[in-house]
Design a protein around this motif. Structure first.
Motif, short mmCIF file in Angstrom:
data_model
loop_
_atom_site.label_atom_id
_atom_site.label_comp_id
_atom_site.label_asym_id
_atom_site.label_seq_id
_atom_site.Cartn_x
_atom_site.Cartn_y
_atom_site.Cartn_z
N ILE A 26 0.86 -1.18 0.00
CA ILE A 26 0.00 0.00 0.00
C ILE A 26 0.89 1.23 0.00
N THR A 27 0.38 2.30 -0.57
CA THR A 27 1.18 3.52 -0.67
C THR A 27 0.33 4.72 -0.29
N PRO A 28 0.61 5.31 0.85
CA PRO A 28 -0.11 6.52 1.23
C PRO A 28 0.53 7.75 0.61
N ILE A 29 -0.21 8.82 0.67
CA ILE A 29 0.34 10.13 0.33
C ILE A 29 0.77 10.75 1.65
N ARG A 30 1.99 11.27 1.68
CA ARG A 30 2.46 11.94 2.90
C ARG A 30 2.05 13.40 2.86
N GLN A 31 1.35 13.82 3.91
CA GLN A 31 0.99 15.22 4.02
C GLN A 31 2.20 16.01 4.51
N THR A 32 2.12 17.32 4.44
CA THR A 32 3.25 18.16 4.85
C THR A 32 3.60 17.97 6.32
N ASN A 33 2.61 17.58 7.14
CA ASN A 33 2.88 17.34 8.56
C ASN A 33 3.40 15.92 8.82
N GLY A 34 3.60 15.15 7.76
CA GLY A 34 4.14 13.80 7.90
C GLY A 34 3.10 12.71 8.06
N TYR A 35 1.84 13.09 8.22
CA TYR A 35 0.78 12.10 8.37
C TYR A 35 0.56 11.35 7.06
N ARG A 36 0.18 10.08 7.20
CA ARG A 36 -0.17 9.28 6.04
C ARG A 36 -1.63 9.55 5.69
N GLU A 37 -1.89 9.70 4.41
CA GLU A 37 -3.26 9.87 3.93
C GLU A 37 -3.51 8.76 2.90
N TYR A 38 -4.53 7.97 3.15
CA TYR A 38 -4.83 6.83 2.29
C TYR A 38 -6.08 7.10 1.47
N SER A 39 -6.06 6.62 0.25
CA SER A 39 -7.21 6.68 -0.63
C SER A 39 -8.28 5.72 -0.11
N PRO A 40 -9.56 6.02 -0.33
CA PRO A 40 -10.61 5.07 0.06
C PRO A 40 -10.44 3.70 -0.62
N LEU A 41 -9.79 3.66 -1.78
CA LEU A 41 -9.54 2.39 -2.47
C LEU A 41 -8.57 1.50 -1.72
N THR A 42 -7.82 2.08 -0.79
CA THR A 42 -6.86 1.30 -0.01
C THR A 42 -7.57 0.27 0.85
N VAL A 43 -8.83 0.54 1.22
CA VAL A 43 -9.60 -0.44 2.00
C VAL A 43 -9.72 -1.74 1.20
N GLN A 44 -10.06 -1.64 -0.08
CA GLN A 44 -10.17 -2.82 -0.94
C GLN A 44 -8.81 -3.51 -1.07
N THR A 45 -7.76 -2.73 -1.19
CA THR A 45 -6.41 -3.30 -1.31
C THR A 45 -6.06 -4.09 -0.06
#
Length: 118
Positions: A26-45
């Motif tokens: 799985i690959t999150p997007i890193r926000q500027t504050n370092g938090y991981r942000e996941y797409s809703p499609l990641t649930v299916q993954t």
């Protein structure tokens, strides 16, 4: 969605989700504050990863075909069948070994019970 929400929605621990990320599953997007942000499609993954883990496949094996099965029908992913066949052979070998261990234990228990009753 944040990692905690993904964890709640999938029933997978945050630690495991980080491991999946480390393995490239799985690959999150890193926000500027370092938090991981996941797409809703990641649930299916993650649900797909759980299915394959429950079949006894390793994360390395899953990584070799995950992108394909998420984009296509599993039957159209040429990497899948050889992995399934190897895993089935491995499980069959383990069953033989476990049956031998079981037989050895049954024999040993029988021997010990005979000593007790003699």
């Amino acid at each position: 969605m944040k990692i905690g929400q993904l964890s709640r929605e999938t029933g997978v621990s945050i630690r495991s989700l980080r491991y999946y990320e480390q393995k490239g599953l799985i690959t999150p997007i890193r926000q500027t504050n370092g938090y991981r942000e996941y797409s809703p499609l990641t649930v299916q993954t993650v649900e797909t990863i759980k299915l394959y883990l429950n079949m006894g496949l390793s994360t390395e094996q899953i990584a070799s075909f995950l992108t394909c099965v998420l984009q296509n029908k599993e039957a159209f992913c040429s990497q899948v069948m050889p992995i399934y066949r190897r895993k089935l052979e491995e499980i069959e070998r383990q069953i033989v070994e476990l049956n031998q261990m079981k037989a050895n234990l049954i024999d040993r228990i029988g021997s010990l019970q005979e000593e007790i009753t003699s």
